[in-house]
Design a protein around this motif. Structure first.
Motif, PDB file in Angstrom:
ATOM      1  N   SER A 117       0.832  -1.209   0.000  1.00  0.00           N
ATOM      2  CA  SER A 117       0.000   0.000   0.000  1.00  0.00           C
ATOM      3  C   SER A 117       0.865   1.257   0.000  1.00  0.00           C
ATOM      4  O   SER A 117       0.569   2.216  -0.720  1.00  0.00           O
ATOM      5  CB  SER A 117      -0.956  -0.002   1.192  1.00  0.00           C
ATOM      6  OG  SER A 117      -0.242  -0.131   2.402  1.00  0.00           O
TER       7      SER A 117
ATOM      8  N   SER B 297       2.366   1.690  -3.431  1.00  0.00           N
ATOM      9  CA  SER B 297       1.386   2.239  -4.374  1.00  0.00           C
ATOM     10  C   SER B 297       1.159   3.730  -4.141  1.00  0.00           C
ATOM     11  O   SER B 297       1.105   4.517  -5.089  1.00  0.00           O
ATOM     12  CB  SER B 297       0.062   1.484  -4.250  1.00  0.00           C
ATOM     13  OG  SER B 297       0.249   0.133  -4.583  1.00  0.00           O
ATOM     14  N   ARG B 298       1.018   4.132  -2.869  1.00  0.00           N
ATOM     15  CA  ARG B 298       0.791   5.548  -2.549  1.00  0.00           C
ATOM     16  C   ARG B 298       1.984   6.397  -2.978  1.00  0.00           C
ATOM     17  O   ARG B 298       1.811   7.474  -3.557  1.00  0.00           O
ATOM     18  CB  ARG B 298       0.530   5.723  -1.052  1.00  0.00           C
ATOM     19  CG  ARG B 298       0.267   7.184  -0.663  1.00  0.00           C
ATOM     20  CD  ARG B 298       0.212   7.406   0.830  1.00  0.00           C
ATOM     21  NE  ARG B 298       1.342   6.882   1.574  1.00  0.00           N
ATOM     22  CZ  ARG B 298       2.534   7.482   1.678  1.00  0.00           C
ATOM     23  NH1 ARG B 298       2.781   8.601   1.047  1.00  0.00           N
ATOM     24  NH2 ARG B 298       3.489   6.932   2.407  1.00  0.00           N
TER      25      ARG B 298
ATOM     26  N   ASN C 165       4.173   5.738  -5.329  1.00  0.00           N
ATOM     27  CA  ASN C 165       4.208   5.806  -6.793  1.00  0.00           C
ATOM     28  C   ASN C 165       3.150   6.746  -7.330  1.00  0.00           C
ATOM     29  O   ASN C 165       3.393   7.476  -8.290  1.00  0.00           O
ATOM     30  CB  ASN C 165       4.076   4.409  -7.406  1.00  0.00           C
ATOM     31  CG  ASN C 165       5.373   3.644  -7.325  1.00  0.00           C
ATOM     32  OD1 ASN C 165       6.440   4.183  -7.603  1.00  0.00           O
ATOM     33  ND2 ASN C 165       5.303   2.394  -6.924  1.00  0.00           N
TER      34      ASN C 165
END
Length: 124
Positions: free
Chosen positions: A72, A75-76, A78
């Motif tokens: 998570s 992803s955040r 990126n």
């Protein structure tokens, strides 16, 4: 079983926080990369040790490694690089994370194989 997984998970979360404090803040998400690559290696190593009990494998793999690594946050970070138009850093993070993760997992499996081979040799 749940207690062991929870205890290992707490340890993994504390270690994750310690790595982020040690590495510090950077424009490039270095601490997330470091823990995810280390987690790929560790999970493959644990998975490749046949004498490890299923309970120990779950405690270490699901508990420690699951709490230590972070998809998570990956992803955040990126998404933030994308929104901030840091395309080179985004591409670099994606490439190093994905290819590095595969290479780290391969290295973990190879280490497990070497440890098993050494244990067999010592038994002879």
């Amino acid at each position: 079983m749940y207690f062991r997984i929870g205890l290992c998970g707490a340890l993994g979360a504390v270690c994750r926080y310690a790595v982020s404090c040690w590495v510090g803040a950077h424009p490039f998400p270095l601490s997330t990369l470091a823990v995810n690559l280390a987690g790929c290696f560790a999970l493959a190593l644990v998975s490749g040790l046949p004498r490890l009990s299923p309970a120990a494998r779950s405690a270490i793999g699901t508990g420690f490694v699951g709490a230590f690594t972070t998809f998570s946050t990956f992803s955040r970070e990126n998404a933030a690089l994308l929104l901030e138009q840091h395309y080179v850093l985004l591409a670099l993070n994606l490439a190093v994370s994905l290819l590095g993760g595969l290479l780290a997992a391969r290295a973990g499996l190879r280490c497990a194989q070497a440890l098993c081979a050494r244990a067999r040799e010592e038994l002879r």
